[in-house]
Design a protein around this motif. Structure first.
Motif, PDB file in Angstrom:
ATOM      1  N   UNK A 130      29.300  39.481  29.816  1.00 51.88           N
ATOM      2  CA  UNK A 130      30.181  39.437  31.046  1.00 51.88           C
ATOM      3  C   UNK A 130      30.622  38.108  31.238  1.00 51.88           C
ATOM      4  N   UNK A 131      31.998  37.964  31.356  1.00 54.85           N
ATOM      5  CA  UNK A 131      32.928  36.840  31.385  1.00 54.85           C
ATOM      6  C   UNK A 131      33.523  36.758  32.748  1.00 54.85           C
ATOM      7  N   UNK A 132      33.209  35.489  33.510  1.00 56.32           N
ATOM      8  CA  UNK A 132      33.967  35.515  34.916  1.00 56.32           C
ATOM      9  C   UNK A 132      34.829  34.209  34.977  1.00 56.32           C
ATOM     10  N   UNK A 133      36.082  34.287  35.564  1.00 53.34           N
ATOM     11  CA  UNK A 133      36.712  33.222  35.823  1.00 53.34           C
ATOM     12  C   UNK A 133      38.256  33.548  35.134  1.00 53.34           C
ATOM     13  N   UNK A 174      45.123  39.336  28.364  1.00 56.31           N
ATOM     14  CA  UNK A 174      45.123  38.833  27.118  1.00 56.31           C
ATOM     15  C   UNK A 174      43.933  38.202  26.599  1.00 56.31           C
ATOM     16  N   UNK A 175      43.169  38.056  27.242  1.00 53.92           N
ATOM     17  CA  UNK A 175      41.362  37.500  27.082  1.00 53.92           C
ATOM     18  C   UNK A 175      40.998  38.648  26.496  1.00 53.92           C
ATOM     19  N   UNK A 176      41.289  39.982  26.966  1.00 54.47           N
ATOM     20  CA  UNK A 176      40.333  41.022  26.533  1.00 54.47           C
ATOM     21  C   UNK A 176      41.028  41.293  25.082  1.00 54.47           C
ATOM     22  N   UNK A 214      45.285  28.500  24.541  1.00 56.93           N
ATOM     23  CA  UNK A 214      44.845  27.893  25.296  1.00 56.93           C
ATOM     24  C   UNK A 214      43.367  28.321  25.546  1.00 56.93           C
ATOM     25  N   UNK A 215      42.421  27.270  26.133  1.00 58.83           N
ATOM     26  CA  UNK A 215      41.277  27.672  26.237  1.00 58.83           C
ATOM     27  C   UNK A 215      40.738  28.087  27.748  1.00 58.83           C
ATOM     28  N   UNK A 216      40.278  28.751  27.977  1.00 54.26           N
ATOM     29  CA  UNK A 216      40.161  29.471  29.431  1.00 54.26           C
ATOM     30  C   UNK A 216      38.823  29.005  29.938  1.00 54.26           C
ATOM     31  N   UNK A 257      36.383  33.717  21.082  1.00 54.87           N
ATOM     32  CA  UNK A 257      37.609  34.457  21.440  1.00 54.87           C
ATOM     33  C   UNK A 257      38.317  33.605  22.642  1.00 54.87           C
ATOM     34  N   UNK A 258      37.526  33.307  23.720  1.00 56.05           N
ATOM     35  CA  UNK A 258      37.955  32.623  25.003  1.00 56.05           C
ATOM     36  C   UNK A 258      38.366  31.301  24.917  1.00 56.05           C
ATOM     37  N   UNK A 259      37.888  30.575  23.707  1.00 62.43           N
ATOM     38  CA  UNK A 259      38.209  29.314  23.635  1.00 62.43           C
ATOM     39  C   UNK A 259      39.866  29.077  22.870  1.00 62.43           C
ATOM     40  N   UNK A 260      40.247  30.128  22.551  1.00 62.70           N
ATOM     41  CA  UNK A 260      41.556  30.207  21.819  1.00 62.70           C
ATOM     42  C   UNK A 260      42.250  31.501  22.096  1.00 62.70           C
TER      43      UNK A 260
END
Length: 173
Positions: A111-114, A119-121, A61-63, A164-167
């Protein structure tokens, strides 16, 4: 223990192989040769095929996140007699007694927020590893993910984190 049970146990010791089975991208004979299992390769390959059929399909999934880059990051000074950091509100990330934040340092923070979680890490760290980028620190908490890398790796790390955060693999509960 049956050959099927032994095969499943061996696969579960190799998370990348379990993920590949879920995604349906495994050459069963090659995987059977890779695993350290006593038995005929064809029988092990059959056990792998059956195990793959039982596993949930691999989905991504995309975040929804906002990713930014901050330069001039370095270790923040200060601590108590036990070596615990007292960097306070300036720290972007604190792991153990080490805190990183704005300073005249030679590192960059991504820095990624949201919608970020462990799992994202995990996806971010795997992607950075593929890009041969080794973070100085990384953590996730309360909707914020931070990865600290060398300054010259900042732009490549930013692209890797975004990809990475796109998939991100979907976690099943």
């Amino acid at each position: 223990m049956s050959l099927a049970a032994e095969t499943r146990r061996a696969v579960d010791r190799h998370p990348f192989l379990r993920t590949a089975l879920r995604a349906g991208v495994v050459n069963y004979t090659a995987a059977a040769r890779y695993l350290d299992i006593d038995g005929e390769i064809d029988a092990i390959a059959t056990a792998l095929r059956r195990y793959a059929e039982e596993l949930p399909t691999y989905e991504t999934e995309s975040r929804t996140v906002r990713v930014r880059m901050e330069s001039g990051i370095g270790p923040l000074e200060g601590g108590d007699e036990r070596g615990t950091s007292i960097a306070g509100d300036d720290a972007l990330v604190t792991v153990g007694g080490s805190a990183f934040g704005p300073s005249s340092g030679d590192r960059t923070a991504i820095v990624a927020t949201g919608d970020v979680d462990t799992a994202a890490l995990a996806e971010v760290l795997a992607r950075l590893s593929l890009e041969e980028i080794s973070p100085s620190a990384a953590a996730v908490a309360d909707g914020t993910l931070v990865v600290v890398v060398a300054r010259l790796e900042g732009a490549n790390a930013l692209r890797a984190v975004e990809a990475a955060l796109d998939r991100v693999g979907v976690r099943r509960e």
